[in-house]
Write an enzyme that holds these catalytic residues in place. Structure first.
Site, short mmCIF file in Angstrom:
data_model
loop_
_atom_site.label_atom_id
_atom_site.label_comp_id
_atom_site.label_asym_id
_atom_site.label_seq_id
_atom_site.Cartn_x
_atom_site.Cartn_y
_atom_site.Cartn_z
CE LYS A 121 8.80 5.05 -1.32
NZ LYS A 121 9.07 6.35 -0.73
CG ASP A 139 14.69 5.77 -0.83
OD1 ASP A 139 15.64 5.54 -1.63
OD2 ASP A 139 14.87 5.99 0.38
#
Ligand code: SF4
Length: 211
Positions: A121, A139
């Site tokens: 991420k 996310d």
């Protein structure tokens, strides 16, 4: 509508709804985004943006932060939670930037992944926001929304969601698309309250509308 068609329509509508988007973490240099994304784990971006002000006032560049006592970093970043592990990662990461990259953040996804505390991420966020490369940032908002909208079906594991979205979202749209999902997830398609489907620009194409 196929998933590919749905994806293009969602990209288009969110672009109109949120024309100006960017990362909600404040930064003016790449290494600061690296620090902030580590601090943002299980913490709000708003709190991170406040805490880093103290950190950068005392340690204004990569070398200064690499030389800092881990205990002092921990003391400053404690309000973000998980202070000990975040301080350890930030310290180790800054040492690597200083010693292996001349104080710069590498513009290579796999090199970013090798840095302490940097997962897919974070590496995607840096590639997209700092280097303007294609990126998919999975996310919590992204994962919740793409499931609700029907771009993926019951996939919760971040890497699997990322891989599914790579096949659906045009590469140059990925980074901003994910930022827009964050805005939409905070304002409309919320996690803790009932989604505000009546106010949603996707209501006529979302299978969850009214459920
Ligand atoms: S219609 Fe409702 S569930 Fe679907 S994206 Fe909009 S707010 Fe979320």
């Amino acid at each position: 509508m196929t998933k590919e068609e749905l994806a293009l329509e969602v990209v288009d509508r969110l672009k109109k709804e949120y024309p100006d988007v960017g990362c909600t973490l404040d930064y003016d240099q790449a290494w600061k985004l690296l620090v902030s994304v580590r601090l943002a784990a299980q913490c709000t971006d708003a709190r991170v943006n406040v805490v880093v002000q103290d950190l950068y006032e005392k340690y204004p560049d990569v070398s200064a932060l690499a030389d800092a006592d881990v205990e002092d970093i921990e003391r400053i970043v404690r309000p973000c939670g998980l202070g000990k592990s975040k301080a350890r990662d930030i310290s180790a990461c800054m040492k690597i930037l200083r010693d292996a990259y001349g104080g710069r953040v590498p513009d290579d996804f796999n090199a970013l992944l090798k840095l302490p505390g940097v997962g897919r991420k974070s590496a995607n966020l840096i590639m997209g926001d700092v280097f303007g490369e294609p990126a998919i940032v999975t996310d919590t908002h992204c994962i919740r929304l793409v499931n609700r909208i029907g771009l993926v079906d019951g996939i919760k594991e971040p890497k699997k969601v990322e891989m599914a979205l790579w096949k659906l979202i045009p590469p140059k749209e990925g980074s901003d698309f994910c930022h827009r999902l964050v805005f939409h997830g905070r304002d409309v398609c919320t996690a803790r309250t009932k989604p505000r489907c009546g106010k949603c620009c996707l209501q006529d194409i979302c299978p969850q509308n009214g459920v």
